[in-house]
Structure formats: C-alpha cells, structure tokens
Design a protein around this motif. Structure first.
Motif, PDB file in Angstrom:
ATOM      1  N   ILE A  77       0.862  -1.176   0.000  1.00  0.00           N
ATOM      2  CA  ILE A  77       0.000   0.000   0.000  1.00  0.00           C
ATOM      3  C   ILE A  77       0.901   1.230   0.000  1.00  0.00           C
ATOM      4  O   ILE A  77       1.767   1.369   0.871  1.00  0.00           O
ATOM      5  N   PRO A  78       0.753   2.121  -0.948  1.00  0.00           N
ATOM      6  CA  PRO A  78       1.653   3.294  -0.993  1.00  0.00           C
ATOM      7  C   PRO A  78       1.415   4.234   0.173  1.00  0.00           C
ATOM      8  O   PRO A  78       0.288   4.480   0.582  1.00  0.00           O
ATOM      9  N   THR A  79       2.491   4.715   0.734  1.00  0.00           N
ATOM     10  CA  THR A  79       2.451   5.654   1.860  1.00  0.00           C
ATOM     11  C   THR A  79       3.249   6.889   1.495  1.00  0.00           C
ATOM     12  O   THR A  79       4.201   6.820   0.698  1.00  0.00           O
ATOM     13  N   PRO A  80       2.898   8.036   2.029  1.00  0.00           N
ATOM     14  CA  PRO A  80       3.641   9.264   1.702  1.00  0.00           C
ATOM     15  C   PRO A  80       5.059   9.220   2.248  1.00  0.00           C
ATOM     16  O   PRO A  80       5.343   8.585   3.266  1.00  0.00           O
ATOM     17  N   ASP A  81       5.952   9.863   1.522  1.00  0.00           N
ATOM     18  CA  ASP A  81       7.365   9.893   1.897  1.00  0.00           C
ATOM     19  C   ASP A  81       7.561  10.865   3.063  1.00  0.00           C
ATOM     20  O   ASP A  81       7.211  12.047   2.963  1.00  0.00           O
TER      21      ASP A  81
END
Length: 396
Positions: A77-81
C-alpha cells in the motif's frame, strides 16, 4: 436448516457488563443463504468506508492468492514519503516548551455556566398555554423564559431547604415560605406568575415522589440493583464476600475482646482523672476558706493588740508522700579516685609499731604518775625468790 442456524446463533441475555458491537444497516452483509454465515470475513483493521479503497483491495487479493498457492507479485500500500525535511518547520512550530499546570484540560459547557438549567416539557407547555389563554394582552402573558426561571428557583430552593423531601412528600414547603426566593430574582412580575405556577410545580414534584423534576443522571440507589437497566449512569462497586473460617472467627473475637479491654481501660482512666480533678477543686476551695479565716484572725489580733504566735496564720508547705519519695529516682554516686601517693606495706607496719610504742610509753608515764609517793619492792622480792630457788636446786 433454519432450526440448525437458530440453534447455532441463539439469542443471549444482554448484560451491562459485556460490551456490544453497534452495527448500522449498511454494515450488515446481504445474506441470501444462511450457509454463508460460515464464510470467514477478513479483518482489514480499517473503517468500513475505507475498505473499498483500490490499493487496499489489491493488497488483500494478492495476500489471499499467495495463501492459496498462486505465484503473484507482492503488493504494498503506498504511503507518503516522510524522509524529506519541511522547510518552514521553524515558522509554524516553536522549540520552546512550557510545562502546563495540569495534564488534563477541560472546560464547562455553556449551559453549566450561564442560562437556566430547567427546560420545559409537554406538560409545562400545556399549563403555560392555559395560563396565557386567560390574558389578552401579550405584555401580561408569562413567557417561556420566565416560566423556566421560576421553576428553576423553586427547584433550587427546595433542594437547599428540604434535601430529603422524598422521604415525606406531605411536608413540602408552602408558597408563603418560598416567596422570598422568588423576590430575590428582582423582578416584581415574577411574584405574580409564581403564585399561579406554584400549584403546577407542587403537583409535578409530588408525582415524582419528591425527587427533582429537572432531568439528571440516574444513579443506582441502595438496595435497588438492576443490571438490565441500561439508563443507570453509575453503578455501585461490588465487593466479594469474605470467606469465613474458624481462624478468622477466632481472630475477630480476639480483636473484639482486645478492643473491649482498651475501651474499658480508657473509661477507667477518664473516670479516675475526673475524680482527681474533683478532689483538687475541693482542696483549693478548702485552702481558700482557710485563708479567709486566717485573714479574719489576723485582723482581730491587730485590733486586740495581740503579738506573736503568728505561725498558725502561715500556710505550711505539705511534705511529699512517701510513695513519691520511694518512686523517686536514686542516683548512684560514682566514687572518685583519691589524689594521693601510694603507701607501701612496710610503711603501714612501721606506723603501727610506732603507734604501739607510743601507747606503751603513755601507759608507763601514767603509771608513774599514779605511783608517785610510793616505793616499789616488787623487784627486791623477786630477787630473793630467785636466790632461794637457786639454792634449793643446788642442795637437791
């Protein structure tokens, strides 16, 4: 099938001690067949509205496919950097931290600080309309705010003067006794309205068995335990029954006997102290009476010109009791080391011989003084006796 399903999912009694899950209609799946109950629902750990998110569904499907043995690529699941540094951090966040006085912060509601705590209900609206219907002028009608303030004043007054009204409702205060509380509001019109509202308030208070009309939190009363009532706010704490044994009974009886003995001892001490103080009071009174009589005798002696014998007019100090002298602490004196030179044994013998010789010389001198003017022939006779004894021995 229905009987088996109902037996499997039987209804249980609702208890206040068990937490229940609250579900909306949209949260319940549409079950066409009761056999679908056995299908395991995947716990995503997120809210129901976010379960339809594309990346979450892709990750769930990939994990289910991997569990079934399919060769699929692992999806994240993509997460903010969060590795970047925010440039304006110092502008919006200060580094200085001040420790607060309290860790818990709260604020009272507007209703608790200002305004009236009483709110009209259906019966109050009906009674208010009935009162205002007899008055044509709008200025002479009782407003809702005035009605609430008068009811609130009645409630606060009865709570202050009769907090235990629920025990005997017949002792409720009359309007004449509560009129002073309405006058404190400072509005003369309210006194006239209060006289009309009082019967309505009294009837409502009696119908509530003397309890307040204002809505408040429900508490569990003593002796009235109902776990099935969900509207009770605070419940009493339950204590486990202490298991009684012979040992605990013996300890309890021993503690009671000890407590009784200590109480009796304290009672006896206080009784003896009281008797002692009574005797002291009587002794002081006797001394005062004696002093007054001695003063009269002294004045009489001065008038008559009698002198001397004034010892009886002086108060003599009493000697302490023998018991007090016996109980007095005895101090043992530590012997002091004599400060002189050591004497040898020869010196002691020499002093003793000199003392004996001095005593003999003194006796001889006294004998001579006693025999002064007398002649002593004892030595001459002793000489003749010695000569005769020697001649007797030669002849034999």
């Amino acid at each position: 099938m229905k009987q088996g399903g109902s037996a499997r999912f039987r209804h249980r009694k609702i208890s206040v001690k068990q937490t229940l899950q609250i579900l909306k209609q949209s949260d319940i799946p549409d079950l066409e067949d009761e056999q679908q109950r056995e299908i395991q629902q995947v716990e995503t750990g997120v809210e129901k509205g976010e379960e339809e998110e594309h990346h979450l569904q892709a990750a769930i499907n990939a994990s289910l496919a991997a569990a079934s043995g399919a060769n699929v690529q692992q999806i994240y699941i993509p997460t903010p950097d969060a590795s970047k540094v925010f440039g304006d951090y110092s502008k919006y966040y200060t580094r200085k931290f001040t420790e607060p006085t309290t860790y818990i912060r709260f604020s009272s509601t507007v209703e608790d600080i200002s305004g009236c705590a009483y709110c009209l209900d259906e019966s109050d609206f009906e009674f208010l309309e009935k009162i205002n219907s007899t008055r044509r002028s709008t200025s002479q009608q009782c407003t809702e705010d005035a009605f609430e303030q008068i009811m609130q004043q009645f409630e606060s007054t009865i709570a202050e003067r009769q907090p235990f009204l629920s025990t005997d409702v017949s002792q409720i205060l009359s309007f004449e006794e509560m009129e002073s509380a309405i006058v404190e509001l400072g509005i003369p019109v309210y006194v006239h309205f209060a006289k009309m509202i009082y019967p309505h308030w009294k009837a409502r208070r009696i119908s509530h068995s003397g309890k307040p009309i204002i809505y408040s939190l429900r508490f569990e009363e003593a002796g009235d335990k109902d776990d099935s009532d969900p509207y009770i706010c605070f419940r009493r704490r339950e204590f486990r029954q202490v298991r009684k044994t012979r040992r605990s009974d013996a300890q309890s009886s021993e503690k009671l006997r000890r407590l009784r003995a200590e109480i009796e001892l304290a009672h006896n001490l206080t009784d003896m102290i009281m008797k002692r103080e009574v005797l002291r009071k009587e002794s002081l009174q006797l001394e005062w009476d004696t002093f007054k009589q001695r003063s009269l005798v002294k004045d009489l002696k001065r008038k008559l010109g009698i002198r001397g014998d004034d010892e009886d007019l002086v108060t003599k100090k009493r000697k302490p009791y023998a018991a007090e002298s016996q109980n007095a602490s005895v101090r043992i004196q530590v012997p002091k080391i004599p400060d002189f030179e050591l004497i040898t044994l020869d010196d002691i013998y020499r002093k003793r011989e000199l003392a004996i010789d001095a005593a003999i010389e003194e006796k001889i001198s006294r004998r001579k003084e006693a025999d002064y003017g007398w002649e002593d022939y004892t030595d001459f006779v002793a000489g003749w006796l010695g000569v005769l004894e020697g001649s007797f021995l030669l002849t034999s």
